[in-house]
Motif scaffolding. Structure first.
Motif, short mmCIF file in Angstrom:
data_model
loop_
_atom_site.label_atom_id
_atom_site.label_comp_id
_atom_site.label_asym_id
_atom_site.label_seq_id
_atom_site.Cartn_x
_atom_site.Cartn_y
_atom_site.Cartn_z
N ARG A 206 12.86 57.81 48.58
CA ARG A 206 12.17 57.68 47.30
C ARG A 206 13.10 58.01 46.13
O ARG A 206 13.09 57.31 45.10
CB ARG A 206 10.95 58.59 47.26
CG ARG A 206 10.06 58.32 46.05
CD ARG A 206 8.71 58.93 46.20
NE ARG A 206 7.77 58.49 45.18
CZ ARG A 206 6.52 58.15 45.41
NH1 ARG A 206 6.05 58.17 46.65
NH2 ARG A 206 5.73 57.77 44.42
N THR A 207 13.89 59.06 46.27
CA THR A 207 14.79 59.43 45.17
C THR A 207 15.85 58.35 44.95
O THR A 207 16.21 58.05 43.81
CB THR A 207 15.44 60.79 45.46
OG1 THR A 207 14.41 61.76 45.70
CG2 THR A 207 16.29 61.25 44.30
N TYR A 208 16.33 57.77 46.03
CA TYR A 208 17.25 56.64 45.89
C TYR A 208 16.58 55.50 45.11
O TYR A 208 17.18 54.91 44.20
CB TYR A 208 17.70 56.15 47.26
CG TYR A 208 18.44 54.83 47.23
CD1 TYR A 208 19.76 54.75 46.81
CD2 TYR A 208 17.80 53.64 47.62
CE1 TYR A 208 20.43 53.53 46.78
CE2 TYR A 208 18.46 52.42 47.59
CZ TYR A 208 19.78 52.36 47.16
OH TYR A 208 20.44 51.16 47.13
N GLY A 209 15.33 55.19 45.46
CA GLY A 209 14.61 54.15 44.73
C GLY A 209 14.49 54.48 43.25
O GLY A 209 14.64 53.60 42.39
N GLU A 210 14.25 55.75 42.93
CA GLU A 210 14.16 56.16 41.53
C GLU A 210 15.49 55.95 40.82
O GLU A 210 15.55 55.47 39.68
CB GLU A 210 13.72 57.62 41.44
CG GLU A 210 13.45 58.09 40.01
CD GLU A 210 12.98 59.52 39.95
OE1 GLU A 210 12.93 60.06 38.82
OE2 GLU A 210 12.69 60.11 41.01
N ARG A 211 16.56 56.27 41.51
CA ARG A 211 17.88 56.04 40.92
C ARG A 211 18.12 54.56 40.67
O ARG A 211 18.64 54.16 39.62
CB ARG A 211 18.97 56.59 41.84
CG ARG A 211 19.07 58.11 41.87
CD ARG A 211 20.37 58.52 42.54
NE ARG A 211 21.52 58.05 41.77
CZ ARG A 211 22.33 58.83 41.08
NH1 ARG A 211 22.11 60.14 41.04
NH2 ARG A 211 23.35 58.35 40.43
N VAL A 212 17.75 53.72 41.65
CA VAL A 212 17.94 52.28 41.49
C VAL A 212 17.10 51.75 40.33
O VAL A 212 17.56 50.94 39.52
CB VAL A 212 17.60 51.54 42.80
CG1 VAL A 212 17.56 50.03 42.58
CG2 VAL A 212 18.63 51.87 43.88
N GLY A 213 15.84 52.20 40.25
CA GLY A 213 14.99 51.76 39.16
C GLY A 213 15.55 52.14 37.80
O GLY A 213 15.49 51.35 36.84
N THR A 214 16.09 53.35 37.68
CA THR A 214 16.70 53.78 36.43
C THR A 214 17.94 52.95 36.12
O THR A 214 18.15 52.50 34.99
CB THR A 214 17.06 55.27 36.52
OG1 THR A 214 15.88 56.03 36.76
CG2 THR A 214 17.72 55.76 35.25
N TRP A 215 18.76 52.74 37.13
CA TRP A 215 20.01 51.96 36.97
C TRP A 215 19.71 50.53 36.54
O TRP A 215 20.46 49.94 35.74
CB TRP A 215 20.74 52.00 38.31
CG TRP A 215 21.90 51.07 38.46
CD1 TRP A 215 23.18 51.27 38.04
CD2 TRP A 215 21.88 49.78 39.10
NE1 TRP A 215 23.96 50.19 38.39
CE2 TRP A 215 23.19 49.27 39.04
CE3 TRP A 215 20.88 49.04 39.72
CZ2 TRP A 215 23.52 48.04 39.58
CZ3 TRP A 215 21.21 47.80 40.26
CH2 TRP A 215 22.52 47.32 40.18
N ALA A 216 18.61 49.94 37.04
CA ALA A 216 18.31 48.53 36.77
C ALA A 216 17.34 48.33 35.61
O ALA A 216 16.98 47.19 35.31
CB ALA A 216 17.72 47.88 38.03
N ALA A 217 16.94 49.40 34.94
CA ALA A 217 15.89 49.29 33.92
C ALA A 217 16.28 48.37 32.77
O ALA A 217 15.41 47.75 32.16
CB ALA A 217 15.52 50.67 33.39
N ASP A 218 17.56 48.27 32.46
CA ASP A 218 17.98 47.40 31.35
C ASP A 218 18.49 46.05 31.83
O ASP A 218 19.06 45.29 31.05
CB ASP A 218 19.04 48.09 30.50
CG ASP A 218 20.31 48.41 31.27
OD1 ASP A 218 20.27 48.40 32.52
OD2 ASP A 218 21.34 48.68 30.63
N LEU A 219 18.29 45.74 33.11
CA LEU A 219 18.69 44.44 33.66
C LEU A 219 17.49 43.51 33.66
O LEU A 219 16.54 43.71 34.43
CB LEU A 219 19.22 44.60 35.09
CG LEU A 219 20.60 45.21 35.26
CD1 LEU A 219 20.87 45.50 36.74
CD2 LEU A 219 21.68 44.29 34.69
#
Length: 490
Positions: A206-219
């Motif tokens: 889940r934490t990895y998913g949160e990191r990915v979501g944050t990383w991709a938020a401006d894509l």
């Protein structure tokens, strides 16, 4: 994507099977996860429920509403009737896809731009891409490294990111968006779990998913995926396996960041739809339709299910490959796949070739005949009010041919005519795979309207009078007997 070639690397040869019967490898980390060796018939996992220590803090959340480049029409959601995708303005987007699975790990930044520029020029507006690499999904190695040695994680810790890897991936995906391409992105898939991606607990998923979501938020234009040749198996299928739950936790982590862009899962070959699996049926926002046999059956099955979600034909045979041991997939097979899908309810399609993993010399094969011919089919459908088209069982009343639905039926053995029409009858398209005479019920149509035969291999159109009996024009420019009968504007 279960493909094995006599040359080069293996592609996804072994299915992802989430079963505890497979001999597993214990990871020496807190909340140890048992992972599997897919070289011995698949995957199995027990991911503990206790969170391990977080190895890196999440960065500050960037804007949650990514800015779409001027002129781009990227997938942002699902249309109001649940049948198609829409862009940032709510306008329908016909998916015209390609499948460069290993784009982020096999190519240098300069090579990636070469590929993206070429596909933009060929009308491609969507890509299937894995965020992490492994040899089974086309990458250079199982640790997720790029061709020049960049690793995604420090010492395999999925919460300790190597900035250079993630910055490069972000820049490549941003470049795709700038060229009008949505990316159907796998933050984790069945080929990297237990290899490049080895979490120690469900909380790490889940934490990895949160990191990915944050990383991709401006894509802009990201559509979320998981699975990949994935055969879920559990004592209680509705409750899912540990692997199912890890995949789901990644998605939930992405959702925790406020990202609610469409999501789906790719299940196994030779034929599947995402809603086949009871664990995932209620979790997906669209159906990933996967079919090596003729596509009309699987697409229609997905289309007819309720509640309605887009039934997207996202993988079939790839140009230059054949998973059934026959000759390489031909342009005729590829245009059949696309035409059957688009007349059976799919809001687009994905093309693929043997260069999904960028084999040596891939630059010289960018102008593949199969992609050109699939582009013809897409152009014909896109010129119509395609988002209003629905599969029609009433327009063709004779000469439809047999519906072959077996898992071993080759695309070229399919003989079924498929048709789609708007509810008001002002537009329709019929795909005829072999030479024949069709009987039509013209009462389904609003008026006689314009009609034309279109050669799906060349795009050449021949206007014709619309009558109750229509004979196909003979052989097309590619030597096949398949044609599109188009009724209405365009």
């Amino acid at each position: 994507m279960a493909r094995e070639r006599s040359h080069g690397r293996r592609r996804r040869v072994v299915a992802v099977v989430a079963t505890t019967a497979v001999v597993a490898l214990a990871l020496a980390v807190a909340g140890a996860a048992w992972w599997w060796d897919r070289e011995h018939q698949g995957q199995a996992s027990r991911i503990g429920g206790t969170a391990g220590p977080v190895a890196a803090e999440l960065p500050a959340t960037p804007p949650s509403a990514p800015e779409t480049p001027d002129g781009a029409h990227l997938v942002t959601g699902v249309g109001p009737d649940g049948r198609y995708f829409v862009d940032q303005d709510g306008a329908p987007v016909l998916v015209r896809g390609d499948s460069p699975w290993s784009l982020l790990v096999d190519l240098s930044p300069e090579e990636a731009l070469t590929y993206l520029d070429d596909r933009e020029g060929r009308g491609v507006n969507a890509l299937i891409v894995s965020l992490l690499g492994a040899t089974a999904n086309g990458g250079p190695s199982d640790d997720g490294a790029t061709a020049d040695g960049l690793l995604p994680f420090v010492d395999g810790d999925v919460l300790s990111w190597v900035p250079e890897y993630w910055d490069r991936a972000h820049a490549t995906l941003a470049a795709a968006a700038e060229r009008g391409m949505s990316v159907f992105l796998y933050p984790v898939d069945g080929w990297t779990v237990g290899r490049a991606f080895s979490p120690s607990s469900q909380q790490e998923c889940r934490t990895y998913g949160e990191r990915v979501g944050t990383w991709a938020a401006d894509l802009p234009g990201v559509v979320w995926m998981t699975g990949g040749d994935y055969f879920p198996a559990a004592d209680d299928p509705a409750a899912g396996s540990d692997v199912d739950r890890c995949f789901d936790q990644v998605v939930q982590g992405i959702r925790d960041t406020g990202d609610h862009r469409p999501f789906s899962i790719q299940l196994g070959y030779p034929r599947s739809v995402s809603t086949d699996d009871p664990y995932w049926a209620s979790r997906v926002d669209f159906t990933f339709v996967y079919s090596y046999p003729p596509a009309y059956d699987a697409v229609r099955q997905a289309y007819d299910r309720e509640p309605a979600v887009p039934a997207l034909f996202a993988e079939g045979g790839y140009e230059g490959e054949n998973n059934d041991g026959g000759p390489p997939t031909s342009p005729e097979s590829l245009r059949r796949q696309a035409a059957w899908a688009l007349t059976s309810g799919s809001p687009g399609d994905f093309y693929g070739s043997d260069d999904w993993e960028f084999l040596d010399g891939w630059q010289g094969r960018l102008d593949a005949p199969g992609l050109r011919q699939v582009g013809v089919v897409r152009d014909v459908v896109e010129a119509l009010p395609w988002w209003e088209l629905h599969p029609s069982d009433d327009l063709v009343i004779s000469g439809a041919g047999a519906a072959r639905t077996g898992d071993t039926t080759d695309v070229l053995d399919g003989d079924r005519t498929t048709a789609a029409a708007t509810a008001d009858g002002r537009a329709a398209v019929v795909y005829v795979p072999t030479e024949r005479v069709l009987g039509l019920d013209l009462a389904v149509l609003a008026s006689a309207g314009r009609a034309r035969w279109v050669d799906p291999s060349s795009g050449a159109a021949t206007p014709v009078a619309l009558t109750e009996r229509m004979r196909t024009p003979g052989r097309n420019a590619d030597g096949g007997g398949d044609w599109l009968l188009v009724i209405g504007p365009g």
